[in-house]
Design a protein around this motif. Structure first.
Motif, PDB file in Angstrom:
ATOM      1  N   GLY B  57     -72.653  20.547  10.134  1.00 48.15           N
ATOM      2  CA  GLY B  57     -73.935  19.884  10.260  1.00 48.15           C
ATOM      3  C   GLY B  57     -75.116  20.768   9.951  1.00 48.15           C
ATOM      4  O   GLY B  57     -76.194  20.289   9.647  1.00 48.15           O
ATOM      5  N   GLU B  58     -74.911  22.073  10.009  1.00 50.77           N
ATOM      6  CA  GLU B  58     -76.004  22.992   9.689  1.00 50.77           C
ATOM      7  C   GLU B  58     -76.196  23.080   8.177  1.00 50.77           C
ATOM      8  O   GLU B  58     -75.225  22.952   7.434  1.00 50.77           O
ATOM      9  CB  GLU B  58     -75.666  24.390  10.207  1.00 50.77           C
ATOM     10  N   PRO B  59     -77.411  23.304   7.728  1.00 50.78           N
ATOM     11  CA  PRO B  59     -77.612  23.457   6.290  1.00 50.78           C
ATOM     12  C   PRO B  59     -77.116  24.825   5.819  1.00 50.78           C
ATOM     13  O   PRO B  59     -76.875  25.718   6.623  1.00 50.78           O
ATOM     14  CB  PRO B  59     -79.131  23.345   6.128  1.00 50.78           C
ATOM     15  N   GLY B  60     -76.981  24.956   4.497  1.00 52.29           N
ATOM     16  CA  GLY B  60     -76.583  26.239   3.938  1.00 52.29           C
ATOM     17  C   GLY B  60     -75.078  26.430   3.980  1.00 52.29           C
ATOM     18  O   GLY B  60     -74.316  25.496   4.155  1.00 52.29           O
ATOM     19  N   GLY B  61     -74.675  27.657   3.829  1.00 52.62           N
ATOM     20  CA  GLY B  61     -73.254  27.938   3.790  1.00 52.62           C
ATOM     21  C   GLY B  61     -72.734  27.847   2.380  1.00 52.62           C
ATOM     22  O   GLY B  61     -73.380  27.294   1.501  1.00 52.62           O
ATOM     23  N   GLY B  62     -71.564  28.418   2.177  1.00 55.58           N
ATOM     24  CA  GLY B  62     -71.005  28.430   0.834  1.00 55.58           C
ATOM     25  C   GLY B  62     -69.497  28.337   0.849  1.00 55.58           C
ATOM     26  O   GLY B  62     -68.907  27.941   1.857  1.00 55.58           O
ATOM     27  N   VAL B  63     -68.914  28.687  -0.259  1.00 60.52           N
ATOM     28  CA  VAL B  63     -67.471  28.518  -0.394  1.00 60.52           C
ATOM     29  C   VAL B  63     -66.781  29.825  -0.779  1.00 60.52           C
ATOM     30  O   VAL B  63     -65.720  29.802  -1.388  1.00 60.52           O
ATOM     31  CB  VAL B  63     -67.138  27.435  -1.434  1.00 60.52           C
ATOM     32  N   ALA B  64     -67.411  30.963  -0.412  1.00 66.72           N
ATOM     33  CA  ALA B  64     -66.818  32.248  -0.781  1.00 66.72           C
ATOM     34  C   ALA B  64     -65.381  32.334  -0.288  1.00 66.72           C
ATOM     35  O   ALA B  64     -64.478  32.751  -1.019  1.00 66.72           O
ATOM     36  CB  ALA B  64     -67.640  33.381  -0.191  1.00 66.72           C
ATOM     37  N   ASN B  65     -65.171  31.890   0.969  1.00 69.87           N
ATOM     38  CA  ASN B  65     -63.815  31.964   1.523  1.00 69.87           C
ATOM     39  C   ASN B  65     -62.840  31.122   0.722  1.00 69.87           C
ATOM     40  O   ASN B  65     -61.704  31.508   0.487  1.00 69.87           O
ATOM     41  CB  ASN B  65     -63.824  31.531   2.991  1.00 69.87           C
ATOM     42  N   ALA B  66     -63.308  29.960   0.261  1.00 72.31           N
ATOM     43  CA  ALA B  66     -62.426  29.050  -0.472  1.00 72.31           C
ATOM     44  C   ALA B  66     -62.107  29.582  -1.859  1.00 72.31           C
ATOM     45  O   ALA B  66     -60.979  29.446  -2.340  1.00 72.31           O
ATOM     46  CB  ALA B  66     -63.055  27.672  -0.569  1.00 72.31           C
ATOM     47  N   ILE B  67     -63.098  30.200  -2.503  1.00 72.49           N
ATOM     48  CA  ILE B  67     -62.850  30.735  -3.845  1.00 72.49           C
ATOM     49  C   ILE B  67     -61.819  31.859  -3.766  1.00 72.49           C
ATOM     50  O   ILE B  67     -60.822  31.875  -4.492  1.00 72.49           O
ATOM     51  CB  ILE B  67     -64.159  31.244  -4.484  1.00 72.49           C
ATOM     52  N   VAL B  68     -62.054  32.787  -2.819  1.00 74.05           N
ATOM     53  CA  VAL B  68     -61.110  33.898  -2.662  1.00 74.05           C
ATOM     54  C   VAL B  68     -59.734  33.369  -2.258  1.00 74.05           C
ATOM     55  O   VAL B  68     -58.697  33.791  -2.787  1.00 74.05           O
ATOM     56  CB  VAL B  68     -61.642  34.910  -1.622  1.00 74.05           C
ATOM     57  N   GLY B  69     -59.719  32.389  -1.350  1.00 76.68           N
ATOM     58  CA  GLY B  69     -58.453  31.815  -0.899  1.00 76.68           C
ATOM     59  C   GLY B  69     -57.691  31.160  -2.036  1.00 76.68           C
ATOM     60  O   GLY B  69     -56.472  31.322  -2.163  1.00 76.68           O
ATOM     61  N   THR B  70     -58.427  30.414  -2.877  1.00 73.63           N
ATOM     62  CA  THR B  70     -57.773  29.782  -4.025  1.00 73.63           C
ATOM     63  C   THR B  70     -57.112  30.822  -4.913  1.00 73.63           C
ATOM     64  O   THR B  70     -55.951  30.683  -5.301  1.00 73.63           O
ATOM     65  CB  THR B  70     -58.810  28.989  -4.854  1.00 73.63           C
TER      66      THR B  70
END
Lengths: 322, 281
Positions: B57-70
């Motif tokens: 629900g908070e704004p911001g954030g990214g997908v660094a964890n998901a990119i590295v995980g992929t």
């Protein structure tokens, strides 16, 4: 399986010295992985599904209750939903895919062939979850505003278009599935049509047939088994498709004749409930659904391969999607 | 002749119908790509690539964890799947005339058509359950199993395309058989084998279903392959089906990145490795 021309390598390479034996042994072990994996899949499914198979027997396939509290499970809505969504997808995709295949092999100007074929095959490169995302935020609003109202105005008296349309529905899942399987059907049919000897259409044209008549009366009949195989292959893809369907079909354990209502498929049920199954019997029931799904797709795929092999070469269909 | 006219008309109409079918088949592709770019580009910025997800629900954030995980999970899948698939493919091409090869070939095609969710169940049964917890490793095993049959069949096809005259020349020069196979046949077919491998990697990079109850997903940045890990595909699924506007925005951004990743592998397969044989059709 294309037969080897000339001397067979099997005899010429079966080694006598140690290096040759080690080489062959190592490769055999790696090749053995595939049958071993199949046995492991089947064994794991059977073993884990067994509590459900023993408790519910054949009735599992025909019952429509799914009640984790009372521990009564029946897969009828999922089985029916899988069949209906896949057939709906075929109904939309087959004419389009055949049209594309015929266009590309018979009518297209040479310079247009490659770009169009690549674009259509690119559909197969889009991940399932991206189809799901697009379906949720683009396709469903589009259906709600532009497709369903006229559809109901014209065909609302049919039981297939009854009830309120909330968005997530059999219709949405069927449409997204049709887009997803289209590249498979069209590329295999295209290979089949390319394998039809040119003499076949030349003879028809020489007899005075129009171009369409040559296709309809000479080319298509020659390749019909392969085309059926392509369609069955598409069916196999549709039956097992998971993410996009899970995101669009509404995931409701009920049987409804209306395509505008939510439904469920076997793959979607596993995706949704597997991680949250609390009791052993619930998990076993999901395993049994997996077993049914596996059995159905293996049968459908085997049938498709046999049909396609008769016409085109036995290449690994679908692995050249990009 | 009116009959003649009617037949020509039918031919014209049906030709036009096939043109229409081709147009209709391409339209969804353009729509999907258009929407991916239109809705995805606005969320893709520096923060998107370097941050992990913010609290729900908070704004911001990214997908660094998901990119590295992929990258990690796809890497694990390729590491386990490619040697097996390539080896099995070489076997089928070199010794593929016996009954065992017929079985392997048939099993490869059966596995190729197996729903990826069933492969997920397989990895859960043999990895997650014995280990007692979800892990990136189990996800990698599931993806490896998806790759193996694809790679097996393309490798076989590529090695078979190597002209017999080449291998026979090597044997005549006194090469041992395994060196002929590895040094001549496989080496000549290598660009084609790599193309097949990259296509397979592109396909598994977008997979979600086999990771749902193996890699599971993780909202934090993790590198431990024995723990649950996020991938772009899992993140798209969670964000797209979640209730927050912010999540939907991030889902489009993640989808754009995932699609780009898949296309990069696909294009690499097509252009970077120069296949030495045309495909014969």
């Amino acid at each position: 399986m294309a037969s080897l021309p000339g001397p067979e390598r099997a005899t010429s390479l079966s080694g006598r010295n140690t290096g040759d034996r080690v080489y062959r042994g190592a490769l055999t072990l790696l090749a053995l992985t595939l049958p071993a994996a199949l046995i492991a899949i089947l064994g794991g499914l059977l073993w884990n599904a067994w509590p459900s198979v023993r408790t519910f027997g054949l009735e599992f396939l025909f019952r429509s209750t799914w009640d984790p509290v009372a521990e009564v499970y029946g897969a009828a809505p999922m089985i029916l939903g899988t069949v209906i969504s896949s057939l709906l997808a075929l109904l939309i995709a087959v004419p389009l895919a055949l049209g594309v295949a015929i266009f590309l092999t018979e009518f297209s100007p040479g310079w247009l062939r490659k770009p169009v074929a690549s674009l259509v095959e690119l559909l197969a490169a889009i991940p399932s979850v991206v189809y799901g995302l697009w379906g949720v935020f683009v396709l469903i609003p589009l259906l709600r505003s532009h497709v369903v109202p006229p559809l109901r105005a014209a065909l609302g008296w049919l039981p297939f278009f009854e009830g309120v349309f909330y968005g997530n529905s059999m219709l949405a899942a069927g449409i997204i599935l049709s887009i997803m399987i289209l590249p498979y059907i069209s590329s295999v049919s295209r290979e089949v049509l390319l394998a039809v000897p040119p003499a076949q259409r030349e003879a028809a044209l020489a007899l005075g047939a129009t171009r369409w008549e040559a296709v309809w009366s000479a080319v298509l009949p020659y390749g019909h088994l392969g085309i059926i195989g392509a369609v069955v292959l598409g069916l196999g893809r549709a039956l097992g498709e998971t993410m996009a369907v899970t995101m669009l079909i509404g995931n409701r354990h009920e049987i409804s004749a209306s395509l505008l209502q939510p439904g469920y498929t076997m793959a979607a049920a596993i995706a949704n409930e597997f991680a949250e199954a609390t009791t052993q019997l619930h998990l076993a029931a999901l395993f049994e659904i997996g077993l049914v799904l596996f059995g159905v797709t293996v049968t459908v795929n085997a049938a498709a391969r046999l049909l396609v092999w008769r016409v085109a070469r036995g290449s690994a269909v679908g692995s050249r999607a990009l | 002749m009116p009959g003649q006219f009617r037949r020509r008309l039918v031919s014209r109409i049906m030709t036009a119908a096939t043109v229409l079918a081709a147009v209709l088949a391409v339209v969804p592709l353009l729509l999907i790509f258009g929407d991916l770019v239109a809705k995805g580009v606005s969320s893709v910025n520096w923060d998107f690539f370097v941050n992990s997800p913010a609290a729900p629900g908070e704004p911001g954030g990214g997908v660094a964890n998901a990119i590295v995980g992929t990258l990690i999970i796809v890497g694990l899948g390729a590491l386990a799947g490619l040697p097996v698939g390539i080896g099995a493919g070489i076997y089928l091409a070199e010794y593929g005339t016996n009954r065992f090869s017929w079985i392997v070939r048939f099993v490869a095609d059966v596995l190729n058509g197996t729903p990826s969710i069933v492969v997920g169940i397989f990895a859960w049964t043999w990895m997650v359950k014995p280990m007692g917890h979800f892990s990136a490793l189990a996800g990698g095993v599931a993806l490896a199993l998806l790759m193996i049959p694809m790679v097996t069949r393309t490798t076989e096809e590529m090695v078979r395309l190597v002209p017999h005259s080449l291998t026979e020349a090597a044997l005549a020069l006194g090469y041992s058989r395994w060196r002929t196979s590895l040094g001549i046949a496989v080496r000549t077919a290598w660009p084609g084998i790599m193309t097949g491998a990259l296509v397979a990697v592109a396909r598994i990079a977008g997979e979600t279903a086999p990771l749902l109850f193996t890699a599971l997903g993780n909202l934090n940045f993790r590198l431990d392959i024995l723990q649950p890990m996020q991938t772009l595909s899992l993140q798209i699924y969670v964000y797209a089906t979640g209730p927050f506007e912010e999540w939907h925005r991030l889902a489009w951004g993640a989808a754009l990145v995932l699609m780009a990743l898949v296309l990069v592998f696909g294009l690499a397969a097509r252009y970077a490795t120069r296949a030495r044989f045309s495909h014969g059709r």
